[in-house]
Design an enzyme around this catalytic site. Structure first.
Site, short mmCIF file in Angstrom:
data_model
loop_
_atom_site.label_atom_id
_atom_site.label_comp_id
_atom_site.label_asym_id
_atom_site.label_seq_id
_atom_site.Cartn_x
_atom_site.Cartn_y
_atom_site.Cartn_z
N ASN A 11 0.80 -1.08 0.09
CA ASN A 11 0.00 -0.08 -0.08
C ASN A 11 0.65 1.27 0.06
O ASN A 11 1.58 1.57 0.95
CB ASN A 11 -0.77 -0.21 1.20
CG ASN A 11 -2.11 0.74 1.17
OD1 ASN A 11 -2.87 0.89 2.23
ND2 ASN A 11 -2.48 1.20 -0.02
N ASN A 63 -7.02 10.39 -0.59
CA ASN A 63 -6.74 9.35 -1.39
C ASN A 63 -6.50 9.88 -2.74
O ASN A 63 -6.64 10.74 -3.03
CB ASN A 63 -8.25 8.61 -1.61
CG ASN A 63 -8.66 7.82 -0.21
OD1 ASN A 63 -7.79 7.25 0.42
ND2 ASN A 63 -9.63 7.93 0.09
N CYS A 72 -6.10 5.54 8.01
CA CYS A 72 -5.38 4.45 6.98
C CYS A 72 -4.35 3.74 7.81
O CYS A 72 -3.40 4.40 8.31
CB CYS A 72 -4.80 5.26 5.76
SG CYS A 72 -3.95 3.94 4.67
N ASN A 74 -2.24 1.15 7.21
CA ASN A 74 -0.65 1.09 6.33
C ASN A 74 -0.40 2.41 6.27
O ASN A 74 1.00 2.71 6.59
CB ASN A 74 -0.74 0.62 4.95
CG ASN A 74 -1.20 -0.95 5.16
OD1 ASN A 74 -0.54 -1.74 6.08
ND2 ASN A 74 -2.08 -1.40 4.04
N ASN A 191 -15.48 0.74 2.25
CA ASN A 191 -14.49 -0.03 1.60
C ASN A 191 -14.99 -1.59 1.65
O ASN A 191 -15.86 -1.94 2.49
CB ASN A 191 -13.29 0.00 2.82
CG ASN A 191 -12.66 1.16 2.65
OD1 ASN A 191 -12.04 1.79 1.80
ND2 ASN A 191 -12.83 2.33 3.89
N ARG A 210 -12.46 2.34 -0.77
CA ARG A 210 -13.03 3.59 -1.06
C ARG A 210 -12.10 4.73 -1.40
O ARG A 210 -11.22 4.93 -0.53
CB ARG A 210 -14.14 3.85 -0.06
CG ARG A 210 -14.96 4.97 -0.42
CD ARG A 210 -15.92 5.51 0.97
NE ARG A 210 -14.91 5.95 2.10
CZ ARG A 210 -15.53 6.17 3.27
NH1 ARG A 210 -16.74 6.45 3.26
NH2 ARG A 210 -14.63 6.55 4.34
N CYS A 218 -4.59 -3.18 2.72
CA CYS A 218 -5.60 -2.13 3.68
C CYS A 218 -5.30 -2.46 5.13
O CYS A 218 -5.73 -3.38 5.47
CB CYS A 218 -6.69 -2.11 2.99
SG CYS A 218 -8.01 -1.12 3.95
N GLY A 219 -4.80 -1.44 5.82
CA GLY A 219 -4.43 -1.99 7.32
C GLY A 219 -5.79 -1.77 8.07
O GLY A 219 -5.90 -2.84 8.80
N THR A 220 -6.79 -0.92 7.96
CA THR A 220 -7.72 -0.91 8.69
C THR A 220 -8.59 -2.19 7.94
O THR A 220 -9.61 -2.65 8.77
CB THR A 220 -8.72 0.51 8.24
OG1 THR A 220 -8.69 0.70 6.84
CG2 THR A 220 -8.01 1.55 8.95
#
Length: 273
Positions: A11, A63, A72, A74, A191, A210, A218-220
């Site tokens: 990412n 983004n 975010c 990452n 997302n 998103r 994607c960390g989250t």
């Protein structure tokens, strides 16, 4: 303008030191131009370093399409490593202001350089009004029909909205996330994470973000997928999440969701704006 390209599990982000607010009000145009992979530097988003009155430093995330993101996973690992290694702030742990509140970063060092970063991501919320979602009940293993295909979805706010679909990854094209993101249940979009359970300690995912599209990690999303798999009884409180770009360790504790992973600087440079 000086910049640093950095990535966490694939990412990738462009970090810009904007403590003098030179780009205040210009964030959208800046992100769209710089993140273009053909005519710009190329990235999933930009991370702006700003001064903070609430914490030691502030991270602003935009983004690649120019939209704002509250959080975010990452990105904050990359941000924290950069701030520490560059000597901007050498506190360990490091408190960072984000759009999702103040987050704490813990560093594991190797020869004085950050090797791993652990972030306390806070707690998720399944409340529809927090996500937000157009319903009155929590969305947990809910069957929905979207664009002629049935999915069982679990949705929460993990800094940003995340919807998890469980099953064999080979049965889902990550581009299906584009349709699920815009589903009428989500007035501000969501997302989307397609998640396959390997065993009670390992899962693998692919994510549609998103504002950024399909990303290598994607960390989250890794956090949300670990939480959902735990809530549905598939995994325990500690799970290794494998994304196309790398692995993250997620631990569910009483005082928050802890995410551990690496961040790597790709290159530094200058560009004209």
């Amino acid at each position: 303008m000086k910049f640093t390209k950095i990535q966490g599990s694939g990412n990738d982000f462009i970090i810009i030191d904007d403590r003098e607010n030179k780009f205040l009000g210009k964030e959208e145009k800046l992100a769209v131009k710089l993140c273009d992979r053909h005519f710009g530097i190329g990235a999933d988003g930009i991370l702006l370093i700003r001064k903070s009155k609430l914490a030691l430093i502030e991270m602003v995330i935009i983004n690649s399409d120019g939209s704002y993101a509250a959080m975010c996973g990452n990105g904050i690992r990359c941000f924290a490593k950069y701030v520490f290694d560059e000597g901007i702030i050498k506190d360990n742990p490091l408190k960072i202001q984000t759009g999702d509140g103040i987050k704490e970063a813990f560093f594991t060092l190797k020869d004085g350089i950050v090797d791993k970063v652990t972030i306390n991501m806070g707690a998720p919320s399944f409340k529809p009004q927090d996500i937000p979602a157009n319903c009155s009940e929590e969305i947990i293993d809910k069957k929905v029909n979207i664009d002629g295909k049935q999915y069982s979805i679990t949705t929460m706010l993990m800094g940003v909205p995340h919807t998890i679909v469980f099953g064999k990854l080979k049965n889902y094209d990550v581009l299906e996330g584009r349709v699920i993101e815009k589903y009428g249940l989500f007035p501000e979009g969501s997302n989307v994470n397609f998640c396959e359970v390997i065993d009670d300690k390992n899962i693998k995912i692919k994510t549609w973000e998103r504002g950024a599209g399909a990303t290598l990690a994607c960390g989250t999303g890794c956090c949300a997928s670990a939480i959902a798999s735990n809530k549905l009884g598939f995994t325990g409180n500690k799970v290794l999440v494998k994304a196309p770009g790398g692995k993250l360790l997620i631990e569910i504790k009483d005082d928050g969701i802890f995410m551990t992973g690496s961040a790597v600087i790709s290159f530094k440079g200058e560009c004209k704006m």
